[in-house]
Scaffold this motif. Sequence first.
Motif, PDB file in Angstrom:
ATOM      1  N   VAL A   1       0.834  -1.206   0.000  1.00 58.09           N
ATOM      2  CA  VAL A   1       0.000   0.000   0.000  1.00 58.09           C
ATOM      3  C   VAL A   1       0.865   1.250   0.000  1.00 58.09           C
ATOM      4  N   GLU A   2       1.923   1.244   0.801  1.00 54.46           N
ATOM      5  CA  GLU A   2       2.824   2.403   0.850  1.00 54.46           C
ATOM      6  C   GLU A   2       3.486   2.632  -0.508  1.00 54.46           C
ATOM      7  N   LYS A   3       3.844   1.547  -1.185  1.00 57.76           N
ATOM      8  CA  LYS A   3       4.440   1.670  -2.524  1.00 57.76           C
ATOM      9  C   LYS A   3       3.418   2.206  -3.519  1.00 57.76           C
ATOM     10  N   LEU A   4       2.174   1.737  -3.407  1.00 57.09           N
ATOM     11  CA  LEU A   4       1.110   2.220  -4.297  1.00 57.09           C
ATOM     12  C   LEU A   4       0.869   3.720  -4.094  1.00 57.09           C
ATOM     13  N   ARG A   5       0.962   4.171  -2.866  1.00 58.62           N
ATOM     14  CA  ARG A   5       0.784   5.600  -2.599  1.00 58.62           C
ATOM     15  C   ARG A   5       1.853   6.425  -3.307  1.00 58.62           C
ATOM     16  N   GLU A   6       3.062   5.872  -3.377  1.00 59.84           N
ATOM     17  CA  GLU A   6       4.148   6.564  -4.073  1.00 59.84           C
ATOM     18  C   GLU A   6       3.923   6.558  -5.579  1.00 59.84           C
ATOM     19  N   GLU A   7       3.465   5.422  -6.100  1.00 60.06           N
ATOM     20  CA  GLU A   7       3.300   5.275  -7.544  1.00 60.06           C
ATOM     21  C   GLU A   7       2.025   5.939  -8.064  1.00 60.06           C
ATOM     22  N   LEU A   8       1.031   6.109  -7.193  1.00 59.99           N
ATOM     23  CA  LEU A   8      -0.243   6.721  -7.580  1.00 59.99           C
ATOM     24  C   LEU A   8      -0.506   7.928  -6.682  1.00 59.99           C
ATOM     25  N   PRO A   9       0.254   8.998  -6.831  1.00 60.50           N
ATOM     26  CA  PRO A   9       0.164  10.140  -5.908  1.00 60.50           C
ATOM     27  C   PRO A   9      -1.187  10.841  -5.895  1.00 60.50           C
ATOM     28  N   ASP A  10      -1.989  10.674  -6.946  1.00 64.66           N
ATOM     29  CA  ASP A  10      -3.298  11.327  -6.969  1.00 64.66           C
ATOM     30  C   ASP A  10      -4.391  10.456  -6.355  1.00 64.66           C
ATOM     31  N   ALA A  11      -4.016   9.269  -5.869  1.00 65.34           N
ATOM     32  CA  ALA A  11      -4.989   8.368  -5.256  1.00 65.34           C
ATOM     33  C   ALA A  11      -4.967   8.519  -3.742  1.00 65.34           C
ATOM     34  N   LYS A  12      -6.120   8.270  -3.125  1.00 65.72           N
ATOM     35  CA  LYS A  12      -6.249   8.258  -1.674  1.00 65.72           C
ATOM     36  C   LYS A  12      -6.447   6.799  -1.263  1.00 65.72           C
ATOM     37  N   ILE A  13      -5.435   6.223  -0.613  1.00 64.91           N
ATOM     38  CA  ILE A  13      -5.470   4.803  -0.291  1.00 64.91           C
ATOM     39  C   ILE A  13      -5.429   4.629   1.224  1.00 64.91           C
ATOM     40  N   THR A  14      -6.479   4.052   1.773  1.00 64.31           N
ATOM     41  CA  THR A  14      -6.592   3.848   3.211  1.00 64.31           C
ATOM     42  C   THR A  14      -6.392   2.372   3.537  1.00 64.31           C
ATOM     43  N   TYR A  15      -5.446   2.101   4.421  1.00 66.35           N
ATOM     44  CA  TYR A  15      -5.168   0.742   4.877  1.00 66.35           C
ATOM     45  C   TYR A  15      -5.861   0.551   6.229  1.00 66.35           C
ATOM     46  N   VAL A  16      -6.690  -0.468   6.344  1.00 70.66           N
ATOM     47  CA  VAL A  16      -7.486  -0.679   7.549  1.00 70.66           C
ATOM     48  C   VAL A  16      -7.014  -1.938   8.277  1.00 70.66           C
ATOM     49  N   ASP A  17      -6.612  -1.784   9.530  1.00 68.81           N
ATOM     50  CA  ASP A  17      -6.086  -2.890  10.321  1.00 68.81           C
ATOM     51  C   ASP A  17      -7.231  -3.697  10.934  1.00 68.81           C
ATOM     52  N   VAL A  18      -7.880  -4.497  10.100  1.00 68.20           N
ATOM     53  CA  VAL A  18      -8.978  -5.347  10.555  1.00 68.20           C
ATOM     54  C   VAL A  18      -8.474  -6.439  11.495  1.00 68.20           C
ATOM     55  N   TYR A  19      -7.240  -6.891  11.271  1.00 68.64           N
ATOM     56  CA  TYR A  19      -6.684  -7.958  12.118  1.00 68.64           C
ATOM     57  C   TYR A  19      -6.729  -7.557  13.584  1.00 68.64           C
ATOM     58  N   ARG A  20      -6.250  -6.374  13.901  1.00 70.92           N
ATOM     59  CA  ARG A  20      -6.187  -5.945  15.300  1.00 70.92           C
ATOM     60  C   ARG A  20      -7.573  -5.825  15.911  1.00 70.92           C
ATOM     61  N   VAL A  21      -8.522  -5.337  15.113  1.00 69.26           N
ATOM     62  CA  VAL A  21      -9.886  -5.205  15.599  1.00 69.26           C
ATOM     63  C   VAL A  21     -10.492  -6.567  15.904  1.00 69.26           C
ATOM     64  N   LYS A  22     -10.405  -7.484  14.940  1.00 70.87           N
ATOM     65  CA  LYS A  22     -11.015  -8.800  15.115  1.00 70.87           C
ATOM     66  C   LYS A  22     -10.358  -9.570  16.264  1.00 70.87           C
TER      67      LYS A  22
END
Length: 318
Positions: A266-287
Amino acid sequence: MSVKLIQFVRWLVISTTLMQSTVIGGRETNFRAIFNFGDSNSDTGGLSAAFGQAPPPNGITFFHSPNGRFSDGRLIIDFIAKSFGLPYLNAYLDSVGSNFSHGANFATAGSTVRPQNTTKSQSGYSPISLDVQFQQFRDFKTRSKFVRERGGVFKELLPKEEYFSGALYTFDIGQNDLTAGYKLNFTTEQVKAYIPDVLGQFSRVIKGVHGEGGRTFWIHNTGPLGCLPYMLDRYPMSPAQMDEFGCAKPFNEVAQYFNKRLKESVEKLREELPDAKITYVDVYRVKYRLISHAQKYGMVFNFSFIVVAYLNYENVVK
C-alpha cells in the motif's frame, strides 16, 4: 450491562451518523457509489447468484432468511454503505431485481487474489478470483455508459459516468490465498514464500482500477487466521502452538506476515499513484481484540457491526 459496554453501544449509534461524512486522505468525502471486491467477508450475493443460495442459518439474525451473505447478519460492507446513506450493494452477478445506480459488489465467497488451479467442487474456492472481478468491473463500467447513452428504463439502474471517478473502491481479500496453501499441504514457510506474488497481483488490480478512473481506495488487511474455527478443526495444533485465547499461533503469524507485506504494498502504491487516496485498515487488530475480549464487549451484536464501529472507536484506520 457494564459501563464499558454501554459506552460502546452508544458509540455504535453515534458512529453510524458520523460516518455519513467521512474524512479520507485529509478531505471530507460523501460518496455516491461504492464498488467492492473481495471474498465471503464482503460477498452480498455473488456466489449465491452463481451457484445457489447460501442456505440457513445464513441471514437468520437480520434478514430472517438467506440473503446471499455467508453470515447470520450484515457484513462490514453493508454498514459502510449505510454510513454513506446508500442502499446495500447488490452483487454484480445477481441480475434479478438489482439496482446498481449506487455501485456494485464483485466479491464472491471463496475468492482468492491468485486464480486457483482447481474447480470449486474440488477445493471450494470460487473461480471468480480478483482478476476476474476486475474484468467484470471494467465490463460493467463500459456497458453502463452504453446503456445510459442509449436511454430506456435500465439507465436509471446504473451509475452515472461521473460516479466511477468519485466512488469509494473497497477491497477485502487475501484470506483464502493463505488457506489455499495449507489445503495443498504446504508448510508455513512455503505459504509465506508465495505471498509476494499474491500481493503483486493485488497491486496490479489496484493500478487497473486507478487506470479506469478510481481514486479512493479502502483496503482491509486479513484477520486472525488462527482463530477461525474451520482452520482449528481442519489443522489441529498442539497446546504449545495455541495462544491464551485458543488461537493457533502459526496461522496468525502467517496472517501478520501477509498484513505486513500488504501494508508495504500500500505504501508503494501511494508513491506510484500520488493522486490516489489509499486507506489501509487494520482489521486484524480489531477482530483479534474482539475475539480475545469477547466477554468484555459482549457477543450480543452482529460481529460485522461491531467491527465497523470499533474501527472508528479505536481509530485504527491508517
